[in-house]
Write a protein that holds these residues in place. Structure first.
Motif, PDB file in Angstrom:
ATOM      1  N   LYS A 136       0.966  -1.269   0.102  1.00  0.00           N
ATOM      2  CA  LYS A 136       0.050  -0.098   0.044  1.00  0.00           C
ATOM      3  C   LYS A 136       0.909   1.334   0.060  1.00  0.00           C
ATOM      4  N   GLY A 137       0.562   2.151  -0.736  1.00  0.00           N
ATOM      5  CA  GLY A 137       1.114   3.505  -0.715  1.00  0.00           C
ATOM      6  C   GLY A 137       0.257   4.582  -0.149  1.00  0.00           C
ATOM      7  N   LEU A 138       0.778   5.601   0.428  1.00  0.00           N
ATOM      8  CA  LEU A 138      -0.383   6.565   0.907  1.00  0.00           C
ATOM      9  C   LEU A 138       0.387   7.947   1.185  1.00  0.00           C
ATOM     10  N   SER A 139       0.173   9.008   0.719  1.00  0.00           N
ATOM     11  CA  SER A 139       1.091  10.206   1.114  1.00  0.00           C
ATOM     12  C   SER A 139       2.230  10.145   1.443  1.00  0.00           C
ATOM     13  N   GLY A 140       3.140   9.550   0.406  1.00  0.00           N
ATOM     14  CA  GLY A 140       4.693   9.429   0.542  1.00  0.00           C
ATOM     15  C   GLY A 140       4.981   8.144   1.411  1.00  0.00           C
ATOM     16  N   PHE A 141       4.202   7.296   2.093  1.00  0.00           N
ATOM     17  CA  PHE A 141       4.651   6.229   2.776  1.00  0.00           C
ATOM     18  C   PHE A 141       4.190   5.199   2.129  1.00  0.00           C
ATOM     19  N   TYR A 142       5.227   4.012   2.287  1.00  0.00           N
ATOM     20  CA  TYR A 142       4.970   2.774   1.859  1.00  0.00           C
ATOM     21  C   TYR A 142       4.821   1.709   2.789  1.00  0.00           C
ATOM     22  N   TYR A 143       3.975   0.940   2.816  1.00  0.00           N
ATOM     23  CA  TYR A 143       3.670  -0.069   3.621  1.00  0.00           C
ATOM     24  C   TYR A 143       4.030  -1.345   3.342  1.00  0.00           C
ATOM     25  N   VAL A 144       5.116  -1.755   4.008  1.00  0.00           N
ATOM     26  CA  VAL A 144       5.956  -3.034   3.378  1.00  0.00           C
ATOM     27  C   VAL A 144       5.574  -4.196   4.332  1.00  0.00           C
TER      28      VAL A 144
END
Ligand code: GDP
Ligand code: ZN
Length: 293
Positions: free
Chosen positions: A8-16
């Motif tokens: 998932k990607g959201l507002s410049g963050f990536y959920y790894v």
């Protein structure tokens, strides 16, 4: 360094997603300089910045096997193309268009005919057309719980997109495959079915059966832009073995006399239905291109 996959990607963050859990990561600045944007689906290595709060930094991105535009997801390996046997009646020319797009993206393709409990005799022919073309076909019923396990088998160990028009039963099928799917997506019908087709953000969901699925359907645009007249035939895989056509690689299997593909259509080795879809798409591409010049 820890290996994982961006889900998932959201507002410049990536959920790894990693074997030690989910990390919220920023990407290293170097990626921006190299004009590389991490994508959902990317296989990455992260360094951990704060273990307690599960924060990290994406350090490396593995080279992508595939890269879908709609939805924007890397490394999808399979498209499950879903049409209903009935209600709505399958539009085979649309189905073939989905296949062209999936072939073009180099995805493995499985065709699923849903609502087999409603079949009034057309299922056999549908299965025959697509098996003859060389595809794996799975008829299912979410209502009567038939062949759900076969679909699970296709998901196991793969990253897949479901594709197909709305109303054919994609969300019902996903709910059968994974009971917690509804919880994962919130309102399923909004997410994978109607309403979210224009979404720009995609998310991957891990299923209990060991597969990973995109939360939005594949190929929300089925435009043929960028496909060349000579290229289309490559996406009709059953034409492949006739590529030694007397007319050689220039043959578009249309008006050329004594074309091997046309002969195969005549003698039933290639389905007429599929060949007609091909001609229809070929004409559409020509019209598009003639308008452009
Ligand atoms: P989606 O838009 O592709 O996600 O389709 P849905 O999952 O929302 O299903 C559309 C409609 O078809 C709903 O009313 C479902 O109850 C119905 N449906 C889905 N699967 C089946 C099935 O296997 N058999 C029957 N008879 N109806 C089904
Ligand atoms: Zn030919």
């Amino acid at each position: 360094m820890l290996k994982g996959k961006i889900i998932k990607g959201l507002s410049g963050f990536y959920y790894v997603d990693t074997e030690s859990g989910l990390y919220e990561c920023k990407a290293r600045g170097i990626f921006r300089k190299q004009k590389i944007t991490p994508l959902v689906g990317d296989n990455v290595e992260i360094s951990i910045v704060d273990e307690e709060n599960k924060k990290g930094v994406v350090e490396t991105i593995e080279e992508r096997e595939t890269e879908l535009v709609r939805p924007p997801i890397a490394n999808v390996d399979k498209a499950l193309i879903v049409f209903a046997v009935k209600d709505p009646k399958p539009n085979l020319s649309l189905l073939d268009r989905f296949i062209v797009h999936a072939e073009r993206e180099n995805l493995e393709i499985v065709i699923i005919f849903t609502k087999m409990d409603l079949d009034d005799g057309s299922l056999d022919e549908l299965v025959e057309i697509y098996e003859k073309a060389g595809y794996k076909v799975i008829p299912v019923s979410s209502e009567k719980h038939i062949n759900i396990d076969k679909v699970k088998e296709e998901l196991k160990g793969n990253t897949v997109v479901f594709a197909g028009p709305s109303g054919v039963g994609k969300s019902s099928l996903l709910n059968q495959i994974d009971e917690s799917f509804q919880l994962k997506t919130g309102t399923v019908s909004e997410k994978i079915g109607r309403g979210r087709h224009t979404t720009r953000h995609a998310e991957l969901l891990k299923l209990e059966c060991g597969g990973i699925v995109a939360d939005t359907p594949g190929f929300s645009s089925l435009e043929l832009d960028g496909i060349d007249e000579m290229e289309l035939k490559e996406y009709f895989i059953e034409f492949d073995k006739y590529d030694e056509c007397k007319f050689g690689s220039k043959c578009v299997h249309e008006n050329e006399p004594a074309c091997d593909v046309k002969e195969a259509v005549e003698n039933g080795e290639i389905s007429k239905q599929r060949y007609e879809s091909y001609l229809q798409l070929l004409n559409e591409i020509r019209q598009k291109n003639s308008r452009r010049y």
